[in-house]
Write an enzyme that holds these catalytic residues in place. Structure first.
Site, PDB file in Angstrom:
ATOM      1  N   CYS A 135       0.942  -1.204   0.134  1.00 42.05           N
ATOM      2  CA  CYS A 135      -0.087   0.063   0.080  1.00 42.05           C
ATOM      3  C   CYS A 135       0.763   1.418  -0.067  1.00 42.05           C
ATOM      4  O   CYS A 135       0.459   2.104  -0.892  1.00 42.05           O
ATOM      5  CB  CYS A 135      -0.987   0.110   1.135  1.00 42.05           C
ATOM      6  SG  CYS A 135      -2.117  -1.210   1.367  1.00 42.05           S
TER       7      CYS A 135
ATOM      8  N   HIS B 168      -3.125   6.853   4.644  1.00 37.45           N
ATOM      9  CA  HIS B 168      -1.946   5.986   4.811  1.00 37.45           C
ATOM     10  C   HIS B 168      -0.484   6.368   4.430  1.00 37.45           C
ATOM     11  O   HIS B 168       0.362   5.630   3.907  1.00 37.45           O
ATOM     12  CB  HIS B 168      -2.113   4.520   4.153  1.00 37.45           C
ATOM     13  CG  HIS B 168      -1.694   3.531   4.704  1.00 37.45           C
ATOM     14  ND1 HIS B 168      -1.255   2.113   4.414  1.00 37.45           N
ATOM     15  CD2 HIS B 168      -0.950   3.468   6.194  1.00 37.45           C
ATOM     16  CE1 HIS B 168      -0.728   1.351   5.250  1.00 37.45           C
ATOM     17  NE2 HIS B 168      -0.594   2.131   6.409  1.00 37.45           N
TER      18      HIS B 168
END
Length: 535
Positions: free
Chosen positions: A83, A134
């Protein structure tokens, strides 16, 4: 790499602001009205390569398929294995080795690096971020609303409950992780995240249309879907009741919800008369998690978190009225870092103060010209535990985890992760054998199928796995996209040349950093909400 300005950060900021203002002003004067396109970038999370309709049969994605067929499908397009690296390279246009984020999933994009949103906002766009961030939140300055986005509706960490929007902190909690630029968002419990983020995105589009402005917008919509936990409303599961594997069935329902969301979003763009002046990009952030996450990357080797093709070769396409092409399959080499200069170029912005590893690919996408890119540094992770001993003297150490693509060839070194080929659960062999969309051909945009792959995949990877200490592999990805024919012993000169390139890249790397857990980040100390904890 584009050279950086030598100015101090405050001086650079005002210089960028003035240059940006002048460039937008001159653009408006020249054209009379702002005709730059709206830019909508949709990022799916942990979405398997096989799990989009035009790559596989088991899961249906009619909206994504239709959008793709009306635009340019990217079939030589790469992201990163997990990610944070993908998101950091999208936002910075820089390889991980140049941001210090080359080790694992370190969510902290340095504040000294301008984001693509910074540059697009500087060019005069309205900018909006929705979904998964994130990229760090230890300070408020790390959050999207301080990294170039006018508005945000986001969760800050890597995953959470799809309905409550909460997650635990070291086994305690769970605590809310959902906020806007104004603070925590408390009133969304019970709303499924794919629907919630789609609705917010549509509301942003409506508000923009109501302004009756010719100023374009940039929207970054990073869905939580289809990352674990495997959660989805029951009605999305109905088309997949026949799938016996519970995880695969839940995952398929989640893809169904994602596909519906993208369909509703693009319908809103059309209903609001914005589609004809929009560039719409869809991308995955990494390969699917086929070890517990229900995804499938068949026929590619590996999964999320690996340097095999199954970890990095992405589903992606570009659509919208401003693309100028439809029904096209592009096999030109494109990397996620390329979106930074491509999107800033569309916005008529400038790249002052950046050090980019990406290339502007707009001519490749919109006109079909050759990609300016011939090399992708997939990564070099010197902190990963090493495997074996250096296989070649006087060049890059092959015990280090790394991978590089040069032309049609890919070299992998070190511990590259799970190396299996895993077919979709519950799919019978005859169905896979009849599927003519499984393997890339060296001469065609479509794919061709090799029956031996079914037999080999059911042998696990024991017969395919190399010795435990082997730490260098070479593949011709054009001819062998599924990485079955290791050429490292047949082409030692090419191996050395590519190792030399890795060595040269590594000399440009900044030291990797490791983000450690901080007890002050406990949400219980901050109103039971995830958020910044440092002043």
């Amino acid at each position: 790499m584009v050279s950086s300005s030598c100015c101090s950060p405050p001086t650079m900021f005002w210089k960028f602001l003035i240059v940006g203002f002048l460039s937008v002003t001159s653009y408006r004067l020249a054209s009379g009205t702002d005709t730059r396109p709206n830019i909508v970038f949709v990022l799916a999370d942990d979405y398997g390569y096989y799990d989009i309709g035009y790559h596989g049969k088991q899961i249906h994605t009619p909206h994504l398929d239709k959008l793709c067929s009306g635009g340019v499908r990217l079939e030589n397009y790469y992201v990163q294995p997990i990610c944070v690296p993908t998101r950091s390279q999208l936002m910075s246009g820089m390889y991980q080795i140049h941001t210090g984020m080359q080790h694992s999933n370190q969510p902290l994009l340095p504040l000294t690096i301008p984001t693509v949103a910074d540059k697009i906002k500087e060019a005069g766009y309205y900018t909006h971020m929705i979904g998964k961030w994130h990229l760090g939140f230890r300070r408020k300055e790390n959050m999207p609303s301080y990294r170039g986005f006018d508005t945000m509706f986001t969760f800050l960490d890597g995953h959470e409950n799809y309905f409550s929007h909460e997650r635990a902190w070291h086994g305690k909690g769970p605590y809310l992780d959902l906020r806007t630029e104004k603070g925590p968002a408390f009133n969304y419990s019970g709303i499924y995240s794919a629907n919630m983020y789609t609705e917010r995105a549509i509301n942003v589009l409506r508000e923009h249309a109501e302004k009756q402005t010719d100023t374009p917008l940039f929207m970054y919509l990073a869905y939580q879907s289809v990352h674990t936990p495997l959660e989805v409303p029951d009605h999305y599961l109905k088309p997949y009741r026949h799938i016996k594997d519970k995880k695969r069935r839940s995952y398929a329902g989640m893809v169904n919800a994602l596909d519906e969301g993208v369909g509703n979003l693009t319908k809103a763009l059309k209903d609001l008369n914005m589609w004809d002046n929009t560039v719409f990009i869809f991308s995955t952030d990494n390969g699917g998690n086929n070890r517990g996450g229900g995804a499938c990357n068949w026929p590619l080797r590996g999964k999320k978190g690996t340097l095999w093709e199954g970890g990095m070769r992405a589903n992606g396409f570009v659509a919208g009225g401003r693309v100028g092409r439809s029904g096209v399959v592009s096999t030109e080499l494109i990397h996620v870092s390329d979106w930074f200069p491509t999107l800033v170029g569309l916005a008529k912005g400038n790249l002052n103060g950046t050090k980019l590893d990406g290339y502007n690919q707009w001519s490749t996408i919109s006109k079909g010209t050759a990609s300016p890119r011939n090399v992708i540094l997939h990564n070099i992770d010197i902190l990963r535990p090493r495997l074996g001993k250096p296989a070649v003297k006087g060049t890059f150490d092959t015990s280090v985890r790394a991978a590089i693509r040069v032309g049609d060839y890919k070299l992998i070194t070190g511990d590259c992760g799970d190396d299996q080929w895993i077919p979709p659960p519950g799919m019978p062999e005859h169905s896979l054998r009849s599927d003519n969309t499984l393997h890339f051909s060296a001469t065609h945009n479509d794919m061709e199928f090799h029956q031996d792959d079914i037999k080999n995949s059911h042998d696990s990877s024991d017969k395919q796995r190399v010795g435990e200490e082997k730490n260098v592999w070479l593949f011709n990805i054009l001819k062998d996209p599924n990485e079955r024919d290791d050429l490292s012993e047949k082409e030692p000169e090419r191996v050395r040349a590519m190792l030399d390139q890795l060595l040269a890249f590594n000399k440009t790397a900044v030291p990797p950093f490791v983000v450690k857990s901080d007890p002050r980040s406990n949400p219980a100390l901050h109103g039971n909400v995830w958020g910044p904890w440092l002043d």
